[in-house]
Design a protein around this motif. Structure first.
Motif, PDB file in Angstrom:
ATOM      1  N   ARG A 152       0.832  -1.203   0.000  1.00  0.00           N
ATOM      2  CA  ARG A 152       0.000   0.000   0.000  1.00  0.00           C
ATOM      3  C   ARG A 152       0.867   1.255   0.000  1.00  0.00           C
ATOM      4  N   SER A 153       0.587   2.153  -0.929  1.00  0.00           N
ATOM      5  CA  SER A 153       1.404   3.357  -1.078  1.00  0.00           C
ATOM      6  C   SER A 153       1.320   4.274   0.134  1.00  0.00           C
TER       7      SER A 153
ATOM      8  N   ALA B 202       4.610  -5.701  -6.464  1.00  0.00           N
ATOM      9  CA  ALA B 202       5.363  -4.897  -7.439  1.00  0.00           C
ATOM     10  C   ALA B 202       4.503  -3.791  -8.051  1.00  0.00           C
ATOM     11  N   GLY B 203       3.657  -3.200  -7.235  1.00  0.00           N
ATOM     12  CA  GLY B 203       2.826  -2.092  -7.700  1.00  0.00           C
ATOM     13  C   GLY B 203       1.488  -2.501  -8.274  1.00  0.00           C
TER      14      GLY B 203
ATOM     15  N   GLU C 168       4.844   5.646  -7.919  1.00  0.00           N
ATOM     16  CA  GLU C 168       4.933   7.109  -7.827  1.00  0.00           C
ATOM     17  C   GLU C 168       5.464   7.521  -6.454  1.00  0.00           C
ATOM     18  N   THR C 169       5.013   6.846  -5.422  1.00  0.00           N
ATOM     19  CA  THR C 169       5.457   7.150  -4.062  1.00  0.00           C
ATOM     20  C   THR C 169       6.922   6.802  -3.879  1.00  0.00           C
TER      21      THR C 169
ATOM     22  N   PHE D  48       8.984   5.896 -13.936  1.00  0.00           N
ATOM     23  CA  PHE D  48       8.691   6.787 -12.808  1.00  0.00           C
ATOM     24  C   PHE D  48       9.959   7.443 -12.265  1.00  0.00           C
ATOM     25  N   GLY D  49      11.104   6.910 -12.659  1.00  0.00           N
ATOM     26  CA  GLY D  49      12.371   7.462 -12.186  1.00  0.00           C
ATOM     27  C   GLY D  49      12.930   6.754 -10.964  1.00  0.00           C
TER      28      GLY D  49
END
Length: 274
Positions: free
Chosen positions: A100-101, A120-121, A129-130, A177-178
């Motif tokens: 959970r983000s 894995a998202g 993103e988080t 996302f970087g």
């Protein structure tokens, strides 16, 4: 291979050991064992003394058919323990086992250095993103479905080929996302039969083609104790055997309940590469 844990550069060329701290009442092996602060801190002290490089704290059991836990309950279980551990052992590198983000965000804001995500998202579209926002290492595990449904999703044409494709897509997504520091976890026991787990272990070296650190988490799992007609409590010897095999096939991190024995594995394995 280096990962940046809140400014600490950790070299994974020498394999590392991640000690498991479950603060859930229903984990398959040690659920409910560490519920009070004094017991938890003593357990962390033992693992650190035995040589754990990371402590992985989980507040939501991901065993097959695990009970659903609300986000509020997860954070209420997790946050006091995270704060307490870092107050008592401030130099500890803490990993948080969550998909959970929001839990990841709160944990990082309170000192966590790694996020370990069984999905894995896939179970929270805001997770990557988080992770990118805070730029901490992200462990991406292979799983299909959820802990409640995964064991009904064990059909594969070629399990390793499909897992490599899965991770390739996840890496591309994470990089978009970087996110810099990625670690992959084959997810032993997650949406896999016993036979499939051993096929993945047999071919674990193929995952090195992703050029990312590999985490192996087989500690006291059913893939060990079921073939031996034993139990999680009697699965330490089997765990140690598979940990050594994982190291020979390229694992960079061993995620374990028994730190001392895993550290000994790493030490003996390291002698082979002198």
């Amino acid at each position: 291979m280096l990962i940046n844990c809140l400014g600490n550069l950790i070299d994974l060329t020498t394999p590392k050991v991640m000690g498991i701290l479950n603060v859930t009442p229903n984990s398959f092996y040690d659920g409910g064992k560490y519920q009070h602060e004094t017991e938890i801190l003593k357990r962390v002290e033992v693992m650190l003394t035995e040589g754990a490089d990371f402590i992985d704290i989980g507040a939501y059991s991901s065993k097959p058919n695990a009970e659903f836990v609300s986000e509020e309950e997860e954070v209420n279980r997790l946050l006091p323990i995270l704060k307490s551990v870092l107050k008592e052992f401030p130099n500890t590198i803490i990993s948080i086992d969550t998909f959970r983000s929001q839990i990841a965000k709160v944990s990082i804001e309170n000192g966590a250095a790694i996020i370990n995500d069984i999905s894995a998202g896939s179970l929270d579209e805001k997770m990557m993103e988080t992770i990118a926002k805070f730029q901490i290492p992200y462990i991406m595990m292979h799983m299909k479905g959820t802990p409640q449904t995964m064991m009904s999703l064990t059909t594969y044409d070629d399990i390793v080929k499909e897992m490599l494709f899965y991770f390739s897509e996840k890496v591309v997504q994470a990089r978009s996302f970087g996110i810099n520091d990625l670690i992959i976890d084959p997810g032993f026991g997650f949406a896999k039969t016993t036979e499939q787990n051993y096929e993945v272990m047999q071919k674990l070296q193929l995952f090195q083609s992703l050029e990312l650190p590999i985490l192996a988490g087989v500690s006291r799992k059913s893939m060990i104790y079921k073939p031996l007609e034993s139990s999680p409590e009697k699965a330490l010897n089997g765990t140690t055997a598979l940990n050594m095999i994982a190291l020979t096939k390229g694992a960079s991190i061993l995620r374990v309940h028994d730190v001392k024995e895993a550290v000994e594995c790493v030490k003996l394995f390291s002698l082979m590469s002198l």
